[in-house]
Structure formats: structure tokens, C-alpha cells
Design an enzyme around this catalytic site. Sequence first.
Site, PDB file in Angstrom:
ATOM      1  N   ASP A   1       0.810  -1.221   0.000  1.00 49.18           N
ATOM      2  CA  ASP A   1       0.000   0.000   0.000  1.00 49.18           C
ATOM      3  C   ASP A   1       0.844   1.273   0.000  1.00 49.18           C
ATOM      4  O   ASP A   1       1.989   1.282   0.434  1.00 49.18           O
ATOM      5  CB  ASP A   1      -0.877   0.037   1.264  1.00 49.18           C
ATOM      6  CG  ASP A   1      -2.046  -0.933   1.190  1.00 49.18           C
ATOM      7  OD1 ASP A   1      -1.997  -1.865   0.359  1.00 49.18           O
ATOM      8  OD2 ASP A   1      -2.985  -0.764   1.973  1.00 49.18           O
TER       9      ASP A   1
ATOM     10  N   HIS B   1      -5.161   9.297   0.300  1.00 48.96           N
ATOM     11  CA  HIS B   1      -5.144   8.518   1.543  1.00 48.96           C
ATOM     12  C   HIS B   1      -6.047   9.126   2.601  1.00 48.96           C
ATOM     13  O   HIS B   1      -5.658   9.286   3.781  1.00 48.96           O
ATOM     14  CB  HIS B   1      -3.717   8.377   2.074  1.00 48.96           C
ATOM     15  CG  HIS B   1      -3.505   7.097   2.834  1.00 48.96           C
ATOM     16  ND1 HIS B   1      -3.586   7.029   4.202  1.00 48.96           N
ATOM     17  CD2 HIS B   1      -3.246   5.840   2.418  1.00 48.96           C
ATOM     18  CE1 HIS B   1      -3.362   5.785   4.584  1.00 48.96           C
ATOM     19  NE2 HIS B   1      -3.167   5.050   3.522  1.00 48.96           N
TER      20      HIS B   1
ATOM     21  N   HIS C   1       3.557  -2.294   3.204  1.00 50.40           N
ATOM     22  CA  HIS C   1       3.634  -0.952   2.618  1.00 50.40           C
ATOM     23  C   HIS C   1       4.929  -0.742   1.825  1.00 50.40           C
ATOM     24  O   HIS C   1       6.007  -1.058   2.316  1.00 50.40           O
ATOM     25  CB  HIS C   1       3.531   0.101   3.726  1.00 50.40           C
ATOM     26  CG  HIS C   1       2.197   0.108   4.400  1.00 50.40           C
ATOM     27  ND1 HIS C   1       1.869  -0.794   5.379  1.00 50.40           N
ATOM     28  CD2 HIS C   1       1.103   0.884   4.205  1.00 50.40           C
ATOM     29  CE1 HIS C   1       0.614  -0.562   5.774  1.00 50.40           C
ATOM     30  NE2 HIS C   1       0.132   0.446   5.070  1.00 50.40           N
TER      31      HIS C   1
END
Length: 262
Positions: A85, A140, A232
Site C-alpha cells: 500500500d 489517503h 507498505h
Amino acid sequence: MRSRAVLALILGLVLLVTGCGKPGKPPAQAGSPPTASATPAPEPSPTPKPKRTTPPKPKLRPLPKTLPAGLQRRSGTREVALTFDDGPDPRWTPQILDQLRAAHVTATFCLIGTQARRHPALVARIVREGHQLCNHSWRHDLNLGRRPVAQIRADLVRTNKAIRTAVPDAKISWFRQPGGRWTPEEVTVARQLGMRPLHWAVDPQDWDHPPAKTIIKRVTAAARPGSIVLMHDGGGDRRQTMAACRQLIPDLKRRYGLAPPR
Ligand SMILES: [Zn+2]
């Protein structure tokens, strides 16, 4: 003679009293501004100013106590699915792409719209090397799912446009709400735009920068056949994630196989 003097005294007193009682500015004193506190300038609005009349921000919908139904939390096969992510990121995304290529496996990349706009070549490489794409919102927004439906839709559309500016006709299979703060409304919008809601089953909290060995331990302990693992490749210093993946990718591949969710 005497009465005259008395008269003059009285007259003088009268003048003095009238002069003092006369309304008006007192004689200006040297060094002090003409507007003394005794005589304030008239205020245009003596009452406290009313609050600015900008329209109130739309209220956020409450976050549901439990996750909405229909989220994809398992890969759909025995294989474990790695998801990355908050990229693409010019420092970390190429590193993880190199690792995945070396291991001959593919993963899913949940892209932030602003990052995709900034790094179109990385989006192109992700697609070229056979990985799946996931929309991870424009910037985000942790509260996106709680906003008006039209705003959710506009955010997701804008993000997809940025991805498709980099790769026309890119297939964007998934949407993932930042922070996993889903609402049913958001799930509906994502589906209407042709994206399935991608959650996860294993979260080693690598965003919090634990050492690589902690990330490895957490993933290894929690992984089962069909787990979707959240990690991530953007949003901060990811060297611990990169180091963890050097061990995790071959390990998970050997134990379960690695493939994107279906
Ligand atoms: Zn995120």
C-alpha cells in the site's frame, strides 16, 4: 464695591461650572491620543461579530462498529497474497518489484492517486510485470468512507484516471479504504465502479517501523493458507519492510505459494 466683587465671583463660578460640564472633548493632553478611553470611537457593530457564514462542513457518517459485509479478506486460493500500500514510491517500489521478479511471483499494489500522478513510470512497471492494481484513494483520506457518496465516487474516479493516465486501459481490480475504515456506502461505490473491496487477514503493522525481524515474526505467525498480507511500499521509510520481504517472499512462496487474490 463689595457687592460687585461678589457678583464677579459668582459669575466666574458659573462660567467655570458651565465650562466643565460642557459636553465635548476634554482638552487634548500632550502625548496621549485624542481618543481617550472615556470617549470610545463608535463601533460599527457593538455586539460580538457573528461567526463567518461559510457553509458548514458536511457531517461525516459514523463509522460502523463492525466491518461491512462483502470485503475480500482471503485470497480465494491456498496461496498467500501479498499487498503493498501507499505507493508508488520511487525509493521503495522498485526494490519490492525487483524482489518479486527475482522470486517469479506477483502481488497487488494499492496505489494512492497523487503518487500515481507523480510517478507514472512506476505504475507502468507494476502493470508490465504482471501485478494487480488496487485503488487506495486520491490522497489517503482515512475518512473517505464517511463522506457524501458523491465525494467518495469523485475521489475513486479521480484516482483511477491518474492510474490510467499512466497506463491506458489498466485493469483496476480492487479498491482498499485507507486504514481499513470501511463503510457500506463506500463498498457500494467501489463495486459500481467495477472494483472489489480488498481487505486483509494479516497486518504486521509495518507502517509503524518495527524491525524487520518483528515483521517477519508477525507475518509468519499469522499466515495461513489463503491469507491476504498487508504491507507498505510507500508512505514512509520502508527499509524494514524491504528487509523483511527478502526472507518472507521465499518463505511464504515455499510454504503456501504466492499469488494475487482472486
Ligand atoms: Zn494506506
